[in-house]
Scaffold this active site. Sequence first.
Site: not given
Ligand code: 13P
Length: 253
Positions: A97, A237, A99, A175, A169, A11-13, A215
């Site tokens: 997600h 990330g 976020e 993160g 998640e 997931n490149w966000k 993570s």
């Molecule tokens: P990280 O791997 O940066 O913790 O993010 C996880 C995530 O939210 C994937 O959708």
Amino acid sequence: MSNRRPLIAGNWKMFKTCSEAVETAGQLVKLVAMASDIDVMIAPPFTALAPVSDIVRGSRVSLGAQNLFWETEGAYTGEISPAMLVSTECKYVIIGHSERRQYFDETGETVNKKIKAVIKNNLIPVLCVGESEKERESKETFSVLDKQIKKGLEGFSSDDLETLVIAYEPVWAIGTGKTASTDQAQEAHQFLRSVLEKSFGNMLAKSIRILYGGSVKPNNIAELMAMPDIDGALVGGASLDPETFSKIVHFKK
Ligand code: 13P
């Protein structure tokens, strides 16, 4: 060993311009060309879907989107429809997600509408669920997961959900560098599978892939994948760098 095919998803966000996305995808395609018995997906931002689609076509890497809007078309400034994603040869769509739930008012109801739209358009939903740190501390993890799954999947039959992917998640692990322990992750995954079994039967519950996210790095993927109910990872990330993401894809080596 289950017969569920592992899925490693990136997931490149809100990272990467078009040219950066094309560069990363091009490198990744080469790095994972020999990966076998595993599905690989990347979800770039909307603006990069079409150019990245040209890069990954015919490769081991599938394309995913990070969100969509449930309406077919219309006056919805700023939104992206299922057909628009299909036109970029997108295969997966990440829905709900944390976020989006946290910053963009995504609710159980909107998640449910989005999953309906995804399935109707023959795309594969990746439904994200997970508890916050406060909810874990107050021992609400299971009730939160139960509610998120039941609300997100309300009104579906087991036939509708054949391709469904779940991503567990825990919000406190995203993160932050804090990964859930393998036991914590396995416990949550097993619980999620039991909720799916009660609602949709044993056959479907056994076949649904449940990814872990939070993570995930090259140095912790193998121990996570060794757990019986962990079928892959949703990586944030560590998916932005093609070498690092490729190491996660090749976790067996
Ligand atoms: P990280 O791997 O940066 O913790 O993010 C996880 C995530 O939210 C994937 O959708």
